[in-house]
Design an enzyme around this catalytic site. Structure first.
Site, PDB file in Angstrom:
ATOM      1  N   HIS A   1      -1.252   8.833   1.526  1.00  0.00           N
ATOM      2  CA  HIS A   1      -2.394   9.150   0.583  1.00  0.00           C
ATOM      3  C   HIS A   1      -3.490   8.035   1.392  1.00  0.00           C
ATOM      4  CE1 HIS A   1      -1.063   4.830  -0.285  1.00  0.00           C
ATOM      5  NE2 HIS A   1      -2.193   4.723  -0.615  1.00  0.00           N
ATOM      6  N   ASP A   2      -3.255   7.216   2.429  1.00  0.00           N
ATOM      7  CA  ASP A   2      -4.113   6.413   3.125  1.00  0.00           C
ATOM      8  C   ASP A   2      -4.157   6.457   4.762  1.00  0.00           C
ATOM      9  OD1 ASP A   2      -5.587   5.089   1.212  1.00  0.00           O
ATOM     10  OD2 ASP A   2      -4.311   3.440   0.829  1.00  0.00           O
TER      11      ASP A   2
ATOM     12  N   GLN B   1      -9.000 -10.884  -7.917  1.00  0.00           N
ATOM     13  CA  GLN B   1      -7.889 -10.361  -8.572  1.00  0.00           C
ATOM     14  C   GLN B   1      -7.875 -10.067 -10.232  1.00  0.00           C
ATOM     15  OE1 GLN B   1      -5.228  -8.887  -6.887  1.00  0.00           O
ATOM     16  NE2 GLN B   1      -6.828  -9.189  -5.310  1.00  0.00           N
TER      17      GLN B   1
ATOM     18  N   ASP C   1      -0.518   3.415  -6.370  1.00  0.00           N
ATOM     19  CA  ASP C   1      -1.557   3.066  -5.228  1.00  0.00           C
ATOM     20  C   ASP C   1      -1.936   1.571  -5.461  1.00  0.00           C
ATOM     21  OD1 ASP C   1      -2.920   3.044  -3.257  1.00  0.00           O
ATOM     22  OD2 ASP C   1      -4.837   4.098  -4.149  1.00  0.00           O
TER      23      ASP C   1
ATOM     24  N   ALA D   1       0.924   1.143   7.064  1.00  0.00           N
ATOM     25  CA  ALA D   1       2.151   1.785   6.760  1.00  0.00           C
ATOM     26  C   ALA D   1       2.960   1.054   5.821  1.00  0.00           C
ATOM     27  CB  ALA D   1       2.862   2.045   8.098  1.00  0.00           C
ATOM     28  N   VAL D   2       2.883  -0.147   5.761  1.00  0.00           N
ATOM     29  CA  VAL D   2       3.888  -0.930   4.856  1.00  0.00           C
ATOM     30  C   VAL D   2       3.189  -0.798   3.345  1.00  0.00           C
ATOM     31  CG1 VAL D   2       4.902  -3.207   4.058  1.00  0.00           C
ATOM     32  CG2 VAL D   2       4.399  -2.770   6.503  1.00  0.00           C
ATOM     33  N   HIS D   3       1.805  -0.510   3.297  1.00  0.00           N
ATOM     34  CA  HIS D   3       1.483  -0.388   1.874  1.00  0.00           C
ATOM     35  C   HIS D   3       1.913   1.196   1.648  1.00  0.00           C
ATOM     36  CE1 HIS D   3      -1.472   0.494  -1.322  1.00  0.00           C
ATOM     37  NE2 HIS D   3      -2.032   1.515  -0.409  1.00  0.00           N
TER      38      HIS D   3
ATOM     39  N   HIS E   1      -4.394  -1.763   4.409  1.00  0.00           N
ATOM     40  CA  HIS E   1      -4.108  -0.315   4.367  1.00  0.00           C
ATOM     41  C   HIS E   1      -3.470   0.169   5.636  1.00  0.00           C
ATOM     42  CE1 HIS E   1      -7.299  -0.288   1.437  1.00  0.00           C
ATOM     43  NE2 HIS E   1      -6.867   0.507   0.946  1.00  0.00           N
TER      44      HIS E   1
END
Length: 420
Positions: free
Chosen positions: A186-187, A347, A296, A148-150, A146
């Protein structure tokens, strides 16, 4: 009042009972070394870091790491990548390296220009850039997932979805700006732990939002605080800015995974009844919510090399939370026990129960466009690869007679995957 001006970020509040007072900063590098807790009682006001950076910028002080002091070769490569920003195989990790860790700011500036939003809303470029820097800096780079790249990855995905023909022909400039802003923010200020962790440690944010969409409410309120502080939209009528703030909240709150079934049921109903009217602002907003939800959690729908990196990152963040819980003698949350919850099993479950149902409905909405088909194909191939890795782990643990390596829940997952 503005939630940005109270409390601490990443600080676990007092836990009553047999546990001592726990007071630590999740962002502190000592988290990794284990030197946390009462040894270093760190209290950081929610607004402090944001106010500090914003105030420096608004006073015209250049950040220490200049955004554009890059080698010309790197700038050229970054510009070339931006020319393909609508491609699904866009490598956000490479783009982040080429922009010297400024993927979110660079991407947003480009997309706002491409979509004509700067001209349409008469935005001041300097103010816009400062706001984007505030958003980017409000993410915690110490978070494996979580960060800035996400946010940049989600924003690039959102850009792709906004171009889907079924949606694009109906979108207004306001819809596009809201979609991109919600994706980017959003995060913001995510502490690297989930809602149950905040609730069981009696974090002030859990109390503030009464244990409901705690993180999502915080992301929204933080975004509104930055919008107001930057004065990016100060030239617009008050009723317009109020509407933008409310719609941003509605979009960001939709990313709460606990509301997944609520949105899926509603989407299924619309698709079955064929009653979506995208000329209607309410229906467009609902599809923007769905698009953001897809963006997301689209990592399993990316090419394997990118998808695998994201999977490992999110599991590393889970494991860090589990380590914190173990250190402070709290019950380890589901998916956070590195000894029991393997990356493949996590996953496979995520893809099966969360991602597949949503993206199958999204494909139904778009009319099975090339992008939707591409994403579903990647999803199926990636799931098969994780299943293969789980089989290998299972076989290896049996041959080495390490009974604790594969849990009964993993074996159950394995058996379910083998069932036709």
């Amino acid at each position: 009042g503005d939630a940005r001006v109270r409390g601490q970020t990443g600080v676990v509040s007092e836990r009553r009972g047999s546990y001592p007072f726990i007071d630590f900063c999740l962002l502190n590098n000592t988290t990794l070394s284990g030197e946390i807790g009462t040894k270093k009682k760190v209290k950081r006001l929610l607004s402090f870091q944001r106010y500090f950076h914003a105030s420096r910028l608004l006073r015209g002080i250049v950040p220490q790491a200049s955004l554009y002091l890059l080698d010309e070769d790197y700038l050229g490569q970054a510009r070339h990548m931006l020319s393909k920003v609508g491609m699904w195989d866009f490598d956000i990790f490479l783009f982040d390296r080429l922009t010297n860790g400024n993927s979110l700011v660079t991407l947003l500036c480009h997309l706002f220009n491409v979509h004509g939003l700067i001209h349409h809303f008469q935005l001041d470029m300097v103010t816009l850039h400062r706001f984007f820097v505030m958003v980017q800096e409000d993410y915690h780079s110490q978070n494996p997932y979580h960060n800035a790249v996400h946010a940049a990855d989600v924003t690039q995905a959102m850009h792709c979805y906004l171009r889907e023909p079924k949606l694009a022909s109906f979108l207004t400039p306001s819809d596009i700006m809201l979609g991109l802003l919600a994706a980017a923010a959003h995060d913001v200020d995510h502490p690297g732990v989930n809602q149950p962790f905040l609730i069981k440690t009696k974090h002030h944010l859990a109390s503030l939002y009464q244990n409901v969409s705690v993180l999502e409410n915080h992301h929204w309120r933080s975004t509104i605080g930055m919008l107001r502080e930057s004065r990016l939209l100060a030239h617009l009528p008050k009723e317009v800015t109020q509407d933008i703030e409310q719609q941003l909240g509605s979009l960001i709150l939709a990313t709460d995974i606990n509301r997944q079934n609520e949105f899926l049921i509603r989407l299924k109903s619309h698709l079955d009844n064929q009653d979506l009217r995208l000329e209607d602002a309410q229906d467009r907003h609902f599809m923007l919510q769905i698009a953001l939800k897809c963006a997301d959690i689209c990592n399993p729908c990316r090419v394997w090399d990118l998808s695998k990196q994201w999977s490992e990152r999110v599991c590393e963040e889970f494991y860090r939370q589990g380590d914190l819980e173990q250190k402070f003698e709290l019950e380890i949350s589901p998916l956070c026990n590195q000894q029991k919850d393997t990356v493949p099993s996590i996953q496979i479950g995520f893809m099966t129960y969360i991602v597949e149902p949503l993206f199958e409905r999204w494909a139904q909405f778009t009319g099975n466009t090339p992008l939707s088909e591409n994403m579903l194909n990647h999803l199926r191939r990636n799931k098969a690869k994780w299943r293969s890795l789980l089989h290998k782990q299972h076989s290896s643990s049996r041959s080495n007679d390490h009974s604790g390596q594969v849990t009964s829940s993993q074996e159950q997952t394995l058996n379910e995957e083998e069932t036709p």
